[in-house]
Design an enzyme around this catalytic site. Structure first.
Site, PDB file in Angstrom:
ATOM      1  N   CYS A 110     -10.478  35.713  -6.583  1.00 22.23           N
ATOM      2  CA  CYS A 110     -11.522  35.552  -5.572  1.00 22.23           C
ATOM      3  C   CYS A 110     -12.759  34.906  -6.200  1.00 22.23           C
ATOM      4  O   CYS A 110     -12.751  33.715  -6.481  1.00 22.23           O
ATOM      5  CB  CYS A 110     -11.839  36.901  -4.925  1.00 22.23           C
ATOM      6  SG  CYS A 110     -12.745  36.762  -3.364  1.00 22.23           S
ATOM      7  N   HIS A 132      -6.398  38.277  -3.150  1.00 26.96           N
ATOM      8  CA  HIS A 132      -6.408  39.486  -3.975  1.00 26.96           C
ATOM      9  C   HIS A 132      -4.972  39.971  -4.212  1.00 26.96           C
ATOM     10  O   HIS A 132      -4.475  40.832  -3.489  1.00 26.96           O
ATOM     11  CB  HIS A 132      -7.233  40.581  -3.301  1.00 26.96           C
ATOM     12  CG  HIS A 132      -8.700  40.327  -3.323  1.00 26.96           C
ATOM     13  ND1 HIS A 132      -9.510  40.764  -4.349  1.00 26.96           N
ATOM     14  CD2 HIS A 132      -9.503  39.655  -2.461  1.00 26.96           C
ATOM     15  CE1 HIS A 132     -10.757  40.381  -4.114  1.00 26.96           C
ATOM     16  NE2 HIS A 132     -10.776  39.704  -2.980  1.00 26.96           N
ATOM     17  N   GLU A 169      -3.844  41.908  -6.408  1.00 26.85           N
ATOM     18  CA  GLU A 169      -3.759  43.289  -6.894  1.00 26.85           C
ATOM     19  C   GLU A 169      -3.376  44.273  -5.802  1.00 26.85           C
ATOM     20  O   GLU A 169      -2.805  45.339  -6.087  1.00 26.85           O
ATOM     21  CB  GLU A 169      -5.081  43.717  -7.533  1.00 26.85           C
ATOM     22  CG  GLU A 169      -6.271  43.870  -6.595  1.00 26.85           C
ATOM     23  CD  GLU A 169      -7.071  42.604  -6.395  1.00 26.85           C
ATOM     24  OE1 GLU A 169      -8.248  42.693  -5.987  1.00 26.85           O
ATOM     25  OE2 GLU A 169      -6.526  41.507  -6.627  1.00 26.85           O
TER      26      GLU A 169
END
Length: 559
Positions: A384, A521, A523
């Site tokens: 990001c 993102h 994750e």
């Protein structure tokens, strides 16, 4: 019929209700049950999207674009069910809904009160989260109630679930209460009085727990368990010890061995196959038997609270397990990095990661970090904002765009290589538009979206032709500068399918062994079982970089 388990907490916060709830869900799922989890947050914010990471920790984003509590990240990492907007709601959301109904006249002129209107609304949201009345209904819904018993903010939620349990009838709900037993070193014993008091407070509300999860820094002796049972009216086999462990992935086994899942299944009259926790045991084995170690620098501005980057931390550890290494994460405050000392601060690391963030503070340090990683050929992953600072750095020092910046940090920059997105298609397919004057809350590009990946790129090696990941941002690479950046050698390896917004940038392999920035993102989709392909590749690059820096032994002299 969907059964419910309500999880409450007492004495102090941050005891691990989220981990306990997720662990119980994982055990029940291993018995063949379809399980979901719902988090009820008592704060008045509509969602955590505008809350400071120092206040709340990470904001977890679901596929359908909900900004939610970080506990939903634990839920997704522990069970197969994917979370949705309906799996997390707050006092603010409930009151917003009640007030909208009042304005529409839905209450037919009645005086709107906490009981029954607010408590009924809470119950409706809980049922919605469990999928009741839809094809997504589950066997068991575990409902975690945030805060601690005794907090004024939690009272409407506790009253709502008490009523809900009563209305469902016997054997359709269970209550699990997480409490704390402090160890007094001077006395050499664990103290049960706080637990007695918190259960007493819960019973005053009308809730009798079926099980107590007793948190302490050590195992609770049987004598103390018996004492707790006597004074709380909980059967002794329902007094479960939860001691500190070195990895959260040991908690499901801990709870199962003390019979928590058996107790819940008996209470709810669930006839299930035996529990199988083999894959959890394998996971723990992987964490305890690494074949090496790599050290990752995570350069950000929320480094004083590790919960700010909870999912990133977990994704790195998952990737470590997939690569059979222990990942040591060192958080580096980006405000401490300047052009002249980046090497001093970063030279010891095997790879560098710059996670997401907002605001101008610490940004120049992140830009210095990206430059150091690029010039010194250190594996770099920008997420990001981490992708955006890498783009700014490249524009300034390679593409010749002096003072290039993001309009988020410098509205008067001569080269706004990063700028506000004004229009895009949301996760549900609707067209969204934004301007500088739009509200902050709930106005970002959110949720899962797909992009095309260019062949012959590092991103294509990792993802294949299509990448679908979750987003949470307002600013994007400015399409007006993409050609100039490409001509300067930056690879734009993924673009959104409709707006052609930049999703992935990277450096050519002949220039840098592993340098990639992603606008999304990744994750949020990492799991302990499979890791995530991007993080797995990142840790592999860190291992390779570590090996490349090791001195080679001279060949043995001929005798």
């Amino acid at each position: 019929m969907t059964k419910f388990v309500f999880v409450t907490g007492g004495v102090v916060s941050s005891l691990g209700k989220g981990i306990a709830s997720a662990s119980l869900a994982a055990i029940l799922e291993s018995r063949g049950l379809k399980v979901t989890l719902i988090k009820l947050d008592p704060y008045i914010n509509v969602d955590p999207g505008t809350m400071s990471p120092f206040q709340h920790g990470e904001v977890f984003v679901t596929d359908d674009g909900a900004e939610t509590d970080l506990d939903l990240g634990h839920y997704e990492r522990f069970i197969e069910t994917r979370m949705k907007k309906t799996n997390n709601f707050t006092t603010g959301r409930i009151y917003q809904s009640v007030l909208e109904k009042e304005r529409r006249g839905d209450y037919l002129g009645k005086t709107v009160q906490v009981i029954p209107h607010v408590t009924n609304e809470i119950q409706e949201y809980v049922k919605r989260g469990a999928g009741i009345g839809t094809g997504d209904a589950v066997d068991v819904a575990i409902v975690e109630i945030g805060g601690t018993v005794g907090d004024i903010e939690s009272l409407p939620f506790l009253e709502a679930v008490r009523q809900m349990s009563l209305r469902m009838g016997p054997n359709n709900s269970a209550f699990v209460h997480l409490t704390y037993l402090p160890y007094i070193a001077a006395a050499g014993e664990l103290k049960t009085k706080p637990t007695q008091h918190t259960v007493q407070k819960l019973r005053e509300i009308g809730i009798q727990p079926d099980a107590l999860l007793c948190r302490a820094d050590r195992r609770i002796p049987d004598e103390e368990r018996g004492k707790i049972s006597l004074f709380t009216n909980v059967a002794e086999w329902g007094v479960i010890s939860m001691w500190d462990v070195d990895t959260i992935y040991k908690v499901p086994r801990m709870l199962h061995e003390q019979g928590l899942d058996g107790l819940i299944c008996d209470k709810l009259r669930l006839n299930t196959p035996p529990t199988s926790l083999k894959r959890w045991d394998q996971l723990v084995y992987e964490t305890e038997h690494p074949q090496g170690e790599v050290t990752i620098a995570m350069v950000g501005k929320y480094v004083d609270l590790s919960d700010s980057y909870k999912s990133v931390n977990e994704a790195l550890r998952h990737a470590g397990m997939k690569n059979h290494v222990r990942v040591k994460i060192e958080h580096v405050d980006s405000e401490t990095i300047a052009p002249g000392d980046a090497a001093e601060k970063l030279a010891k690391y095997d790879a560098i990661l710059v996670p997401g963030g907002f605001g101008a503070r610490g940004v120049e340090g992140k830009i210095c970090t990206a430059r150091y990683a690029r010039e010194q050929r250190v594996p770099y992953l920008g997420i990001c904002l981490g992708m955006q600072v890498a783009t700014i750095e490249y524009a300034r020092h390679v593409a010749g765009l002096a003072n290039a910046n993001s309009t988020e940090f410098d509205a008067a920059t001569p080269h706004p290589v990063i700028a506000l997105i004004t229009e895009w298609k949301d996760a549900d397919g609707t067209i969204q538009t934004r301007s500088e004057t739009s509200d902050l809350g709930g106005t970002m590009r959110l949720g899962a979206q797909s992009s095309d990946v260019a062949s012959g790129t590092l991103a294509h090696e990792i993802y294949g032709n299509i990448v679908t990941e979750r987003h949470r941002h307002r600013y994007e690479a400015n399409v007006n500068y993409l050609d100039r950046l490409r001509k300067a050698g930056l690879v734009i390896s993924a673009l959104t399918q409709r707006e052609q917004l930049t999703e992935i940038v990277e450096l050519p392999r002949e220039v840098h062994p592993w340098f990639i920035g992603v606008q999304f993102h990744p994750e949020f989709k990492s799991t302990p079982w499979d890791g995530h392909p991007l993080f797995n590749a990142f840790i592999k690059a860190a291992i390779d970089h570590q090996k490349s820096r090791q001195p080679t032994l001279p060949a043995a002299a001929a005798s």
